[in-house]
Design a protein around this motif. Structure first.
Motif, PDB file in Angstrom:
ATOM      1  N   LEU A 291      24.182  46.818   1.562  1.00 21.72           N
ATOM      2  CA  LEU A 291      22.976  46.173   2.080  1.00 21.72           C
ATOM      3  C   LEU A 291      22.269  45.477   0.925  1.00 21.72           C
ATOM      4  N   ASP A 292      22.471  44.182   0.807  1.00 19.00           N
ATOM      5  CA  ASP A 292      21.863  43.405  -0.270  1.00 19.00           C
ATOM      6  C   ASP A 292      20.423  43.038   0.102  1.00 19.00           C
ATOM      7  N   GLU A 293      19.569  42.937  -0.914  1.00 15.80           N
ATOM      8  CA  GLU A 293      18.147  42.611  -0.746  1.00 15.80           C
ATOM      9  C   GLU A 293      17.501  43.521   0.309  1.00 15.80           C
ATOM     10  N   ILE A 294      17.702  44.819   0.143  1.00 16.60           N
ATOM     11  CA  ILE A 294      17.226  45.772   1.151  1.00 16.60           C
ATOM     12  C   ILE A 294      15.702  45.829   1.217  1.00 16.60           C
ATOM     13  N   CYS A 295      15.026  45.436   0.150  1.00 13.71           N
ATOM     14  CA  CYS A 295      13.558  45.452   0.167  1.00 13.71           C
ATOM     15  C   CYS A 295      12.984  44.418   1.130  1.00 13.71           C
ATOM     16  N   GLU A 296      13.833  43.515   1.645  1.00 17.13           N
ATOM     17  CA  GLU A 296      13.387  42.523   2.633  1.00 17.13           C
ATOM     18  C   GLU A 296      13.415  43.090   4.047  1.00 17.13           C
ATOM     19  N   MET A 297      13.940  44.309   4.206  1.00 17.58           N
ATOM     20  CA  MET A 297      14.071  44.890   5.540  1.00 17.58           C
ATOM     21  C   MET A 297      12.702  45.293   6.097  1.00 17.58           C
ATOM     22  N   ASP A 298      12.483  45.016   7.382  1.00 18.66           N
ATOM     23  CA  ASP A 298      11.231  45.370   8.045  1.00 18.66           C
ATOM     24  C   ASP A 298      11.044  46.893   8.047  1.00 18.66           C
ATOM     25  N   VAL A 299       9.797  47.341   7.902  1.00 19.61           N
ATOM     26  CA  VAL A 299       9.503  48.769   7.797  1.00 19.61           C
ATOM     27  C   VAL A 299       9.978  49.529   9.034  1.00 19.61           C
ATOM     28  N   ALA A 300       9.843  48.935  10.216  1.00 13.31           N
ATOM     29  CA  ALA A 300      10.279  49.611  11.449  1.00 13.31           C
ATOM     30  C   ALA A 300      11.784  49.846  11.435  1.00 13.31           C
ATOM     31  N   LEU A 301      12.542  48.889  10.926  1.00 15.66           N
ATOM     32  CA  LEU A 301      13.989  49.043  10.865  1.00 15.66           C
ATOM     33  C   LEU A 301      14.380  50.040   9.772  1.00 15.66           C
ATOM     34  N   GLN A 302      13.551  50.139   8.743  1.00 14.78           N
ATOM     35  CA  GLN A 302      13.814  51.120   7.687  1.00 14.78           C
ATOM     36  C   GLN A 302      13.869  52.534   8.263  1.00 14.78           C
ATOM     37  N   ALA A 303      12.998  52.824   9.237  1.00 12.45           N
ATOM     38  CA  ALA A 303      12.994  54.155   9.859  1.00 12.45           C
ATOM     39  C   ALA A 303      14.320  54.420  10.573  1.00 12.45           C
ATOM     40  N   LYS A 304      14.877  53.403  11.227  1.00 11.28           N
ATOM     41  CA  LYS A 304      16.155  53.571  11.926  1.00 11.28           C
ATOM     42  C   LYS A 304      17.308  53.730  10.938  1.00 11.28           C
ATOM     43  N   LEU A 305      17.204  53.024   9.817  1.00 12.84           N
ATOM     44  CA  LEU A 305      18.236  53.176   8.787  1.00 12.84           C
ATOM     45  C   LEU A 305      18.193  54.585   8.207  1.00 12.84           C
ATOM     46  N   LEU A 306      16.996  55.112   7.986  1.00 15.44           N
ATOM     47  CA  LEU A 306      16.858  56.473   7.468  1.00 15.44           C
ATOM     48  C   LEU A 306      17.473  57.483   8.431  1.00 15.44           C
ATOM     49  N   ARG A 307      17.229  57.289   9.715  1.00 14.04           N
ATOM     50  CA  ARG A 307      17.792  58.190  10.719  1.00 14.04           C
ATOM     51  C   ARG A 307      19.323  58.132  10.705  1.00 14.04           C
ATOM     52  N   PHE A 308      19.867  56.939  10.536  1.00 13.67           N
ATOM     53  CA  PHE A 308      21.317  56.788  10.466  1.00 13.67           C
ATOM     54  C   PHE A 308      21.875  57.506   9.236  1.00 13.67           C
ATOM     55  N   LEU A 309      21.195  57.393   8.101  1.00 14.60           N
ATOM     56  CA  LEU A 309      21.653  58.053   6.887  1.00 14.60           C
ATOM     57  C   LEU A 309      21.669  59.572   7.058  1.00 14.60           C
ATOM     58  N   GLN A 310      20.722  60.088   7.812  1.00 15.99           N
ATOM     59  CA  GLN A 310      20.622  61.525   8.003  1.00 15.99           C
ATOM     60  C   GLN A 310      21.620  62.051   9.032  1.00 15.99           C
ATOM     61  N   SER A 311      21.861  61.274  10.082  1.00 17.46           N
ATOM     62  CA  SER A 311      22.691  61.763  11.189  1.00 17.46           C
ATOM     63  C   SER A 311      24.113  61.203  11.203  1.00 17.46           C
ATOM     64  N   LYS A 312      24.319  60.054  10.527  1.00 14.85           N
ATOM     65  CA  LYS A 312      25.607  59.353  10.578  1.00 14.85           C
ATOM     66  C   LYS A 312      25.961  58.923  11.999  1.00 14.85           C
ATOM     67  N   GLU A 313      24.942  58.752  12.834  1.00 12.80           N
ATOM     68  CA  GLU A 313      25.158  58.359  14.223  1.00 12.80           C
ATOM     69  C   GLU A 313      24.582  56.969  14.481  1.00 12.80           C
ATOM     70  N   VAL A 314      25.297  56.189  15.285  1.00 13.98           N
ATOM     71  CA  VAL A 314      24.909  54.816  15.612  1.00 13.98           C
ATOM     72  C   VAL A 314      24.768  54.690  17.122  1.00 13.98           C
ATOM     73  N   GLN A 315      23.656  54.117  17.527  1.00 18.70           N
ATOM     74  CA  GLN A 315      23.465  53.801  18.945  1.00 18.70           C
ATOM     75  C   GLN A 315      23.196  52.309  19.049  1.00 18.70           C
ATOM     76  N   ARG A 316      24.161  51.593  19.582  1.00 19.53           N
ATOM     77  CA  ARG A 316      24.008  50.139  19.687  1.00 19.53           C
ATOM     78  C   ARG A 316      22.888  49.782  20.656  1.00 19.53           C
ATOM     79  N   LEU A 317      22.251  48.636  20.430  1.00 24.19           N
ATOM     80  CA  LEU A 317      21.192  48.179  21.315  1.00 24.19           C
ATOM     81  C   LEU A 317      21.736  48.012  22.730  1.00 24.19           C
TER      82      LEU A 317
END
Length: 488
Positions: free
Chosen positions: A255-281
């Motif tokens: 993930l290049d230039e990750i500091c450009e990511m919106d704060v709301a999406l950061q929460a979803k990325l954190l959840r993915f890092l913790q659970s290793k689970e993906v739920q597509r839109l």
């Protein structure tokens, strides 16, 4: 040679060497297996030469136990085929014919050793142990040669400066782990190249390496790019999309230039890092993705946290192993090595014959600050090759800002004696007697005297002297290096 690790002791982490036994008589193959497994070898078997060659092509073995008489070819034919394709697996040949000529012939074709039937169990175990030990030593030598060869570069990096050697060491140590890596550095320093090097040196090197630039994708589409969507999930979603996280399953997601990511999406990325689970839109189903994350930014992520633009919990989750890439201006002679490398590469691509860069051109490049770093240097060398009709690149062909850097530095005064990061100067103390105030000398000599005085006042410390002079330490290092090169 890379060893095939199909069996290991999980408590000690020790890998059992793997031996391929090629024998068409089932009872003999079972006997060899029993002898070798008793010595803690993992054993696979093949009944024909063709089957053995197929297995050797698909995987690497620590040793080969090879019968001379096989249904479809001789063991010597197998040795010949292995030699032709460069397979260096250590082979122990077994035969009922004890003639000296056959033994010599087998050894000439690359066999490690030769055993005559009827077989002695101890002799077989000792010989195969010696063969696997030799294979291990050869692998270590190959690794050492590769690492020594990397003194001038590493995993597509070019440069041997101390700053880059530090980067290479961190990558070598971090690569085999599953820890997240945060690459920092100015634009153009090679952050994606660093992420690729982490992937190449990892146990996931055979898996996918997926890159995503968070700054290049509109914020309302970035979640879909990372986690995917199903058809009809939102306006314009005309087909299912897997997403980068699922595409990188078993590999690395950068993930290049990750500091450009919106704060709301950061929460979803954190959840993915913790659970290793993906739920597509637009989808209820949850899928697992085994992904290693490498991220990068040209901003200071901790400053972004303090400014409220980056989640603190995500920062600590990602910032496990930081790798800071040095700017090109702090890499010393890497500038020369990179310039010559790009010159040779682009000359070949463009079908042109261009002479190596002259001393004057290289001197101008050394003195330039390179705000665009390696990317700027790469683009410059391509432009010089494309626009140059002759075989020589002259200083006049360089851009005005690089020529100006060289002219501002002027001729090189004599070198300063140095001792690591501490410089021994001959300038008088700051508050001691010096030249009369009304005396005027050349500008470069005045600059040098000011630098010497600052270094003296700082006890020989370059960083402290740079603070006194209100310049970066790299500015002083460049000048001192230039003076030393001129003196030598």
């Amino acid at each position: 040679m890379q060893f095939k690790a199909v069996a290991s002791d999980e408590t000690s982490g020790r890998r059992r060497p793997v031996v391929l036994v090629v024998e068409d008589t089932p009872s003999l193959a079972a006997t060899y297996r029993a002898i070798l497994e008793k010595q803690d070898f993992a054993v696979e078997t093949a009944a024909t030469g063709a089957e053995a060659l197929a297995l050797l092509k698909s995987a690497a073995y620590d040793a080969l136990v090879l019968d001379v008489r096989l249904p479809d070819m001789t063991g010597l034919d197998v040795l010949d085929a292995m030699r032709e394709r460069g397979d260096q697996t250590e082979a122990v040949v077994i035969t009922a014919d004890g003639s000296i000529n056959l033994a010599v012939d087998a050894m000439r074709r690359g066999a490690f050793d030769f055993i005559v039937k009827p077989l002695n169990a101890h002799r077989l175990a000792v010989t195969v142990t010696n063969a696997t030990e030799r294979a291990r030593l050869k692998a270590e030598v190959t690794t050492l040669k590769r690492e020594l060869g990397d003194a001038a570069g590493f995993c597509r990096f070019i440069g041997r400066s101390p700053a880059m050697q530090t980067v290479y060491r961190i990558i070598r140590n971090a690569g085999p782990s599953n820890a997240t890596v945060f690459v920092l550095g100015e634009s153009g320093t090679g952050k994606e190249l660093c992420a690729d090097a982490v992937h190449r040196t990892s146990r996931r090197a055979g898996g996918p390496f997926v890159t995503l630039n968070c700054a290049a994708i509109p914020k309302d589409l970035l979640e879909s790019e990372i986690f995917g969507h199903v058809r009809g999930a939102f306006s314009g979603a005309t087909a299912d999309r897997k997403g980068a996280a699922l595409s990188a399953d078993g590999g690395t997601l950068f993930l290049d230039e990750i500091c450009e990511m919106d704060v709301a999406l950061q929460a979803k990325l954190l959840r993915f890092l913790q659970s290793k689970e993906v739920q597509r839109l637009g989808e209820d189903r949850v899928q697992r993705a085994d992904v290693r994350i490498v991220c990068a930014s040209n901003r200071d992520p901790l400053a972004e946290v303090q400014a409220g633009r980056f989640r603190e919990d995500l920062y600590y989750r990602l910032h496990v192993i930081p790798i800071e890439l040095p700017p090109l201006r702090d890499r010393g002679e890497d500038i020369v090595e990179l310039a010559q490398h790009f010159l040779a590469r682009f000359s070949e691509e463009e079908g042109k014959k261009v002479s190596p860069l002259s001393v004057d051109v290289l001197a101008a490049m050394r003195r330039h600050a390179w705000p665009g770093n390696v990317r700027q240097l790469e683009n410059l060398m391509r432009r010089l090759v494309v626009l140059n009709d002759g075989e020589t690149i002259e200083p006049a062909m360089l851009p005005a800002d690089i020529r100006a850097s060289a002219e501002a530095s002027g001729p090189h005064p004599p070198a300063l004696p140095s001792d690591g990061h501490r410089i021994v100067t001959t300038a008088p103390p700051i508050d001691g007697p010096g030249r009369p105030e009304q005396a005027v000398g050349p500008l470069e000599a005045t600059i040098r005297e000011a630098i010497e005085r600052a270094i003296t006042a700082s006890g020989g410390s370059i960083p402290k002297a740079a603070q006194l002079l209100e310049v970066s330490p790299s500015t002083l290092y460049r000048r001192i290096e230039a003076w030393e090169n001129a003196a030598s």
